[in-house]
Design a protein around this motif. Structure first.
Motif, short mmCIF file in Angstrom:
data_model
loop_
_atom_site.label_atom_id
_atom_site.label_comp_id
_atom_site.label_asym_id
_atom_site.label_seq_id
_atom_site.Cartn_x
_atom_site.Cartn_y
_atom_site.Cartn_z
N GLY A 147 -96.03 -43.25 -36.96
CA GLY A 147 -94.85 -42.69 -37.62
C GLY A 147 -93.64 -43.60 -37.53
N GLU A 148 -92.48 -43.06 -37.86
CA GLU A 148 -91.27 -43.88 -37.85
C GLU A 148 -90.84 -44.20 -36.43
OE1 GLU A 148 -88.07 -41.88 -39.77
OE2 GLU A 148 -88.21 -40.09 -38.52
N PRO A 149 -90.22 -45.37 -36.23
CA PRO A 149 -89.82 -45.78 -34.88
C PRO A 149 -88.79 -44.83 -34.28
CG PRO A 149 -88.82 -47.21 -36.53
CD PRO A 149 -89.81 -46.36 -37.25
N GLY A 150 -88.83 -44.75 -32.94
CA GLY A 150 -87.86 -43.93 -32.23
C GLY A 150 -88.37 -42.58 -31.80
N HIS A 151 -89.51 -42.17 -32.36
CA HIS A 151 -90.14 -40.95 -31.86
C HIS A 151 -90.90 -41.30 -30.58
CE1 HIS A 151 -89.46 -38.23 -35.35
NE2 HIS A 151 -89.29 -39.40 -35.96
N VAL A 169 -92.36 -45.11 -26.49
CA VAL A 169 -91.43 -45.20 -27.62
C VAL A 169 -92.17 -45.86 -28.78
CG1 VAL A 169 -89.24 -46.11 -28.46
CG2 VAL A 169 -89.48 -45.48 -26.06
N VAL A 170 -92.19 -45.21 -29.93
CA VAL A 170 -92.85 -45.77 -31.10
C VAL A 170 -91.99 -46.90 -31.67
CG1 VAL A 170 -93.66 -45.28 -33.44
CG2 VAL A 170 -93.98 -43.59 -31.62
N CYS A 171 -92.66 -48.02 -32.03
CA CYS A 171 -91.98 -49.18 -32.60
C CYS A 171 -92.65 -49.59 -33.90
CB CYS A 171 -92.02 -50.36 -31.63
SG CYS A 171 -91.09 -50.08 -30.14
N GLY A 172 -91.93 -50.40 -34.67
CA GLY A 172 -92.47 -50.92 -35.92
C GLY A 172 -92.22 -49.98 -37.08
N PRO A 173 -92.40 -50.48 -38.31
CA PRO A 173 -92.18 -49.63 -39.49
C PRO A 173 -93.21 -48.52 -39.58
CG PRO A 173 -93.19 -51.73 -40.11
CD PRO A 173 -92.82 -51.84 -38.66
N GLU A 174 -92.85 -47.45 -40.25
CA GLU A 174 -93.77 -46.33 -40.43
C GLU A 174 -95.04 -46.81 -41.10
OE1 GLU A 174 -93.62 -41.68 -41.98
OE2 GLU A 174 -91.88 -43.00 -42.23
N GLY A 175 -96.19 -46.38 -40.59
CA GLY A 175 -97.47 -46.82 -41.12
C GLY A 175 -98.07 -47.99 -40.37
N GLN A 176 -97.32 -48.55 -39.43
CA GLN A 176 -97.81 -49.65 -38.60
C GLN A 176 -97.71 -49.20 -37.15
OE1 GLN A 176 -96.47 -53.89 -39.18
NE2 GLN A 176 -95.59 -53.58 -37.15
N ALA A 177 -98.83 -49.07 -36.46
CA ALA A 177 -98.82 -48.48 -35.13
C ALA A 177 -98.32 -49.44 -34.06
CB ALA A 177 -100.22 -48.00 -34.75
N GLY A 178 -97.44 -48.94 -33.22
CA GLY A 178 -96.96 -49.70 -32.08
C GLY A 178 -96.26 -48.77 -31.12
N GLY A 179 -96.39 -49.05 -29.84
CA GLY A 179 -95.73 -48.21 -28.85
C GLY A 179 -95.42 -48.98 -27.59
N ILE A 180 -94.40 -48.52 -26.89
CA ILE A 180 -94.00 -49.11 -25.62
C ILE A 180 -94.08 -48.03 -24.55
CG2 ILE A 180 -92.17 -50.28 -24.33
CD1 ILE A 180 -91.08 -51.23 -27.07
N ALA A 231 -83.60 -49.17 -36.58
CA ALA A 231 -83.68 -50.59 -36.92
C ALA A 231 -83.95 -51.43 -35.68
CB ALA A 231 -82.39 -51.03 -37.59
N GLU A 232 -83.34 -51.07 -34.55
CA GLU A 232 -83.54 -51.84 -33.32
C GLU A 232 -84.97 -51.73 -32.80
OE1 GLU A 232 -79.46 -51.96 -30.83
OE2 GLU A 232 -80.14 -49.93 -31.32
N LEU A 233 -85.67 -50.68 -33.19
CA LEU A 233 -87.04 -50.45 -32.74
C LEU A 233 -88.05 -50.79 -33.84
CD1 LEU A 233 -86.50 -47.01 -30.96
CD2 LEU A 233 -86.45 -49.29 -29.93
N GLY A 234 -87.59 -51.46 -34.88
CA GLY A 234 -88.43 -51.69 -36.04
C GLY A 234 -89.34 -52.90 -35.96
N GLY A 235 -89.23 -53.70 -34.88
CA GLY A 235 -90.06 -54.88 -34.75
C GLY A 235 -91.36 -54.60 -34.02
N LEU A 236 -92.12 -55.67 -33.77
CA LEU A 236 -93.35 -55.53 -33.00
C LEU A 236 -93.03 -55.04 -31.59
CD1 LEU A 236 -95.26 -58.81 -33.92
CD2 LEU A 236 -95.83 -56.50 -34.66
N ALA A 237 -93.89 -54.18 -31.06
CA ALA A 237 -93.65 -53.61 -29.74
C ALA A 237 -93.48 -54.69 -28.67
CB ALA A 237 -94.80 -52.67 -29.36
N VAL A 238 -94.26 -55.76 -28.75
CA VAL A 238 -94.18 -56.81 -27.74
C VAL A 238 -92.83 -57.53 -27.78
CG1 VAL A 238 -95.16 -58.68 -29.15
CG2 VAL A 238 -95.51 -58.67 -26.66
#
Length: 242
Positions: A77-81, A96-107, A12-19
């Motif tokens: 994929g799902e955040p946290g991977h 670190v992958v961020c955002g809901p599954e199916g929406q790409a984002g990474g830090i 949940a903490e990683l579920g937002g936009l990567a920025v």
């Protein structure tokens, strides 16, 4: 050794936009166990990247800017991977992958301070011992060095889950966040990213102001010229505090 209160990161903490999530990773710890060697790393510098259709504006600097591919599949994929990719055919870099599954984002984890496991890191980095003060500073200063330091390698560790800490291809990873976010946050353009994606139009690099382990800024191909063209100031990029 860090004495700041930490807790295991949640999806949940990683579920937002990567920025938006990226500043929360500053001062956090990435803890890995690879080949029975445990390393703890305090993150001091990160960069956010959005995939195709993610956020209010397109990110031309992202691996996922054109959509899902075999290379960037973990980002969707799902955040946290952890998305572990190969840079310049040599360096394994960790995101670190961020955002809901199916929406790409990474830090991207750009730099950090090795808190424990220094001996294992020195071996992985082929560093001469005893380590000098400068050598200690530089153990994980830059994304390629950081990937080497924590022992995660492309392609075998791409997709490892840093939320559950479940063993994956002989390795384990855990992300621990600070209870209280870092206050001394500086922001600016991403390092070495080409074109407009590497200018102040995307101030998506975040770092702990004044920390010696933060990597130096350098322009990506065409970014300085783009900065001069769009803003008239491209010779030096000032950091902005938060």
């Amino acid at each position: 050794m860090s004495s700041d209160p930490l807790h295991r990161a949640t999806r949940a903490e990683l579920g937002g936009l990567a920025v938006d999530v990226a500043p929360l990773l500053l001062g956090a710890e990435l803890r890995t166990v690879v080949a029975d060697s445990e390393v703890r790393l305090r993150l001091t510098e990160v960069e956010a990247y959005h995939g195709h259709g993610t956020g209010p504006r397109a990110d031309p600097g992202s691996h996922a800017r054109m959509g899902r591919t075999a290379r960037n599949a973990t980002m969707w994929g799902e955040p946290g991977h952890l998305y572990v990719y190969l840079s310049h055919g040599i360096h394994s870099c960790v995101n670190v992958v961020c955002g809901p599954e199916g929406q790409a984002g990474g830090i991207l984890m750009r730099a950090g301070e090795v808190l424990s496991g220094v001996d294992a890191v020195a071996v992985r980095r082929h560093a001469s011992t005893p380590l000098t003060k400068t050598a200690l500073r530089d153990l994980a200063r830059g994304p390629g060095r950081l990937g080497q330091a924590v022992g995660l390698r492309h392609p075998i560790h791409d997709g490892i889950d840093a939320i559950t800490g479940e063993e994956f291809e002989g390795a384990r990873a855990e992300l621990w966040l600070r209870d209280d976010p870092v206050v001394e946050v500086a922001t600016g353009p991403r390092v070495g990213v080409g074109g407009i994606a590497g200018t102040e139009a995307f101030p998506w690099r975040f770092w702990i102001a004044g920390d010696p382990t933060v990597s130096p800024f350098r322009w990506g191909r065409g970014a300085q010229a783009e900065s001069l063209h769009t803003t008239g100031v491209g010779s030096m990029i000032p950091a902005r505090g938060r």
